[in-house]
Design a protein around this motif. Structure first.
Motif, short mmCIF file in Angstrom:
data_model
loop_
_atom_site.label_atom_id
_atom_site.label_comp_id
_atom_site.label_asym_id
_atom_site.label_seq_id
_atom_site.Cartn_x
_atom_site.Cartn_y
_atom_site.Cartn_z
N SER A 35 36.82 65.70 17.49
CA SER A 35 35.41 66.05 17.32
C SER A 35 34.72 64.92 16.58
CB SER A 35 35.26 67.36 16.53
OG SER A 35 35.74 68.45 17.28
N PHE A 36 33.63 64.40 17.16
CA PHE A 36 32.87 63.33 16.53
C PHE A 36 31.47 63.83 16.21
CE2 PHE A 36 29.83 59.76 16.87
CZ PHE A 36 30.26 59.03 15.77
N ASP A 120 20.50 50.60 14.44
CA ASP A 120 20.95 50.60 15.83
C ASP A 120 22.46 50.81 15.85
OD1 ASP A 120 18.35 50.10 16.46
OD2 ASP A 120 18.67 48.05 17.17
N LEU A 121 22.90 51.80 16.61
CA LEU A 121 24.31 52.17 16.65
C LEU A 121 24.86 52.04 18.06
CD1 LEU A 121 24.02 55.31 14.38
CD2 LEU A 121 25.52 53.39 13.87
N GLU A 122 26.00 51.37 18.18
CA GLU A 122 26.77 51.30 19.43
C GLU A 122 28.10 52.00 19.16
OE1 GLU A 122 26.13 50.00 22.43
OE2 GLU A 122 24.16 49.14 21.99
N ILE A 123 28.33 53.11 19.87
CA ILE A 123 29.50 53.94 19.59
C ILE A 123 30.23 54.24 20.89
CG2 ILE A 123 30.31 56.17 18.70
CD1 ILE A 123 27.80 56.17 16.90
N THR A 124 31.55 54.10 20.88
CA THR A 124 32.35 54.53 22.02
C THR A 124 33.31 55.62 21.55
OG1 THR A 124 34.02 52.80 21.66
CG2 THR A 124 32.22 52.29 23.16
N ILE A 125 33.44 56.66 22.36
CA ILE A 125 34.30 57.79 22.04
C ILE A 125 35.19 58.10 23.23
CG2 ILE A 125 32.65 58.78 20.40
CD1 ILE A 125 31.76 60.72 22.57
N PRO A 126 36.33 58.76 23.01
CA PRO A 126 37.18 59.16 24.14
C PRO A 126 36.48 60.21 25.02
CG PRO A 126 38.41 59.18 22.08
CD PRO A 126 36.96 59.03 21.72
N ASP A 127 36.87 60.26 26.28
CA ASP A 127 36.23 61.19 27.21
C ASP A 127 36.53 62.65 26.87
OD1 ASP A 127 34.61 61.69 29.45
OD2 ASP A 127 36.38 62.02 30.71
N ASP A 128 37.63 62.92 26.20
CA ASP A 128 37.97 64.32 25.88
C ASP A 128 37.43 64.76 24.52
OD1 ASP A 128 39.62 62.91 24.17
OD2 ASP A 128 41.50 63.71 24.96
N VAL A 142 23.05 58.63 25.83
CA VAL A 142 24.36 59.22 25.57
C VAL A 142 25.06 59.52 26.88
CG1 VAL A 142 25.61 61.17 24.55
CG2 VAL A 142 23.55 60.26 23.41
N ASP A 143 26.26 58.99 27.05
CA ASP A 143 27.15 59.42 28.12
C ASP A 143 28.03 60.52 27.53
OD1 ASP A 143 26.15 57.56 29.91
OD2 ASP A 143 27.63 56.04 29.38
N ALA A 144 27.84 61.75 28.00
CA ALA A 144 28.51 62.89 27.39
C ALA A 144 30.01 62.89 27.71
CB ALA A 144 27.88 64.19 27.88
N PRO A 145 30.83 63.25 26.75
CA PRO A 145 32.26 63.43 27.02
C PRO A 145 32.49 64.75 27.74
CG PRO A 145 31.77 64.05 24.76
CD PRO A 145 30.48 63.55 25.35
N VAL A 146 33.75 65.01 28.09
CA VAL A 146 34.07 66.23 28.81
C VAL A 146 34.09 67.45 27.88
CG1 VAL A 146 36.59 66.16 28.57
CG2 VAL A 146 35.57 67.11 30.66
N GLY A 147 34.12 67.23 26.57
CA GLY A 147 34.09 68.33 25.62
C GLY A 147 32.69 68.89 25.43
N THR A 148 32.54 69.77 24.46
CA THR A 148 31.24 70.37 24.18
C THR A 148 30.30 69.33 23.56
OG1 THR A 148 31.95 71.13 21.99
CG2 THR A 148 32.27 72.64 23.83
N GLN A 157 13.72 60.73 21.20
CA GLN A 157 13.58 60.71 22.65
C GLN A 157 14.74 59.96 23.28
OE1 GLN A 157 9.95 58.76 23.78
NE2 GLN A 157 10.41 56.86 22.71
N GLY A 158 15.14 60.44 24.47
CA GLY A 158 16.23 59.77 25.15
C GLY A 158 16.83 60.61 26.25
N VAL A 159 18.02 60.21 26.68
CA VAL A 159 18.68 60.84 27.81
C VAL A 159 20.14 61.12 27.47
CG1 VAL A 159 19.22 58.59 28.85
CG2 VAL A 159 19.18 60.64 30.29
N ILE A 160 20.63 62.25 27.96
CA ILE A 160 22.05 62.62 27.85
C ILE A 160 22.56 62.82 29.27
CG2 ILE A 160 23.72 64.24 26.88
CD1 ILE A 160 21.55 65.01 24.83
N ARG A 161 23.61 62.09 29.64
CA ARG A 161 24.10 62.10 31.01
C ARG A 161 25.47 62.78 31.11
NH1 ARG A 161 23.02 56.64 29.96
NH2 ARG A 161 21.00 55.89 30.71
N GLN A 162 25.77 63.29 32.29
CA GLN A 162 27.10 63.75 32.69
C GLN A 162 27.64 64.87 31.80
OE1 GLN A 162 29.34 60.05 32.67
NE2 GLN A 162 28.85 59.67 34.81
N VAL A 163 26.79 65.81 31.43
CA VAL A 163 27.28 66.96 30.66
C VAL A 163 28.20 67.79 31.55
CG1 VAL A 163 26.60 69.09 29.48
CG2 VAL A 163 25.24 67.00 29.19
N ARG A 164 29.40 68.10 31.02
CA ARG A 164 30.40 68.81 31.82
C ARG A 164 31.01 70.00 31.09
NH1 ARG A 164 33.90 63.65 32.44
NH2 ARG A 164 32.58 63.05 30.67
#
Length: 259
Positions: A35-36, A120-128, A142-148, A157-164
């Motif tokens: 959890s991040f 300004d923040l550049e963050i990478t997280i695991p897909d799970d 934000v590229d959404a991970p597969v978790g909640t 303002q912005g965009v959140i992509r690939q919510v699963r």
């Protein structure tokens, strides 16, 4: 002497430039299903999917060109910003802020409102991962991970992509676009904000919407709102209704596009 003087002048310029911004970075090893959480003020946030076993964080701190900050105080103020990191292999939380005592002393010293620098923040997280964001006056991608995914934004303002997975959004005077690739439970509440949901392949859901001086707009399916005691209410079921879409707006607009 001219060469030496020119060199000293050049070095001085570089020192001044370097002092006007600050960098911070950290890489944290994590386990599957981590959890991040991020709490950040005023800046640009970019979150992408990266390696399976680590969270990488990089930050650039600076004042905008329009900031009214005494030049001789800039470096002190940049260095006083705290990157509070709590970490384990199962949970990582980053909080970016000045402590309250520091903000109070700054206000008293200059007799005016305290102005935060840009972060300004550049963050990478695991897909799970599971993702929890709280932002203030920030722009984000934000590229959404597969978790909640849970997000609260104030004037952001912005965009959140690939919510699963399950998705929860609360926004105050913000403008947010969300792309839901795989529909689960969705909860959206906006106060004077503007939210657009793009939902792909939505076959089975129950939609409940309540609007207090706000508006709903639906595209792709025949879903209509009705007035009830000066409020707009939406009740709609599609298919077996197993997934929940709950929408609430206070003087804001919510648009839902079914693709």
């Amino acid at each position: 002497m001219r060469v030496t003087a020119s060199l000293l002048l050049l070095l001085t310029c570089f020192s001044l430039t370097a002092a006007e911004e600050r960098e911070w970075s950290k890489v944290v090893p994590v386990d599957a299903g981590v959890s991040f959480s991020l709490d950040s003020h005023k800046g640009n946030i970019n979150i992408t999917i990266g390696a399976d076993n680590e969270i990488s964080m990089q930050a650039r701190v600076y004042f905008s060109d329009s900031a009214n900050v005494p030049q001789d105080q800039v470096e002190e103020l940049l260095n006083a910003l705290n990157f509070n990191l709590s970490q384990s292999r199962r949970s990582v939380r980053l909080e970016v802020e000045y402590d309250r005592d520091f903000q109070k002393s700054w206000n008293q010293m200059f007799k005016r409102g305290f102005e935060m620098p840009m972060v300004d923040l550049e963050i990478t997280i695991p897909d799970d991962s599971n993702l929890n964001l709280e932002t203030h006056k920030s722009s984000f991608e934000v590229d959404a991970p597969v978790g909640t995914v849970r997000m609260e934004t104030h004037k952001g303002q912005g965009v959140i992509r690939q919510v699963r997975n399950n998705f929860d959004l609360e926004t105050h005077k913000g403008k947010v676009k969300v792309e839901i690739q795989d529909l689960h439970d969705v909860n959206v509440e906006t106060h004077k904000g503007d939210v657009t949901l793009k939902i792909f392949d939505a076959g089975d859901f129950t939609l409940r919407g309540d609007s207090h001086k706000g508006n709903f707009n639906f595209k792709g399916l025949d879903i209509r709102a009705k007035k009830d005691d000066r409020e707009l209410i939406v009740r709609h079921t599609e298919g077996n209704g197993r997934n929940r879409i709950d929408l609430e707006t206070h003087k804001g607009d919510i648009r839902v596009e079914f693709n």
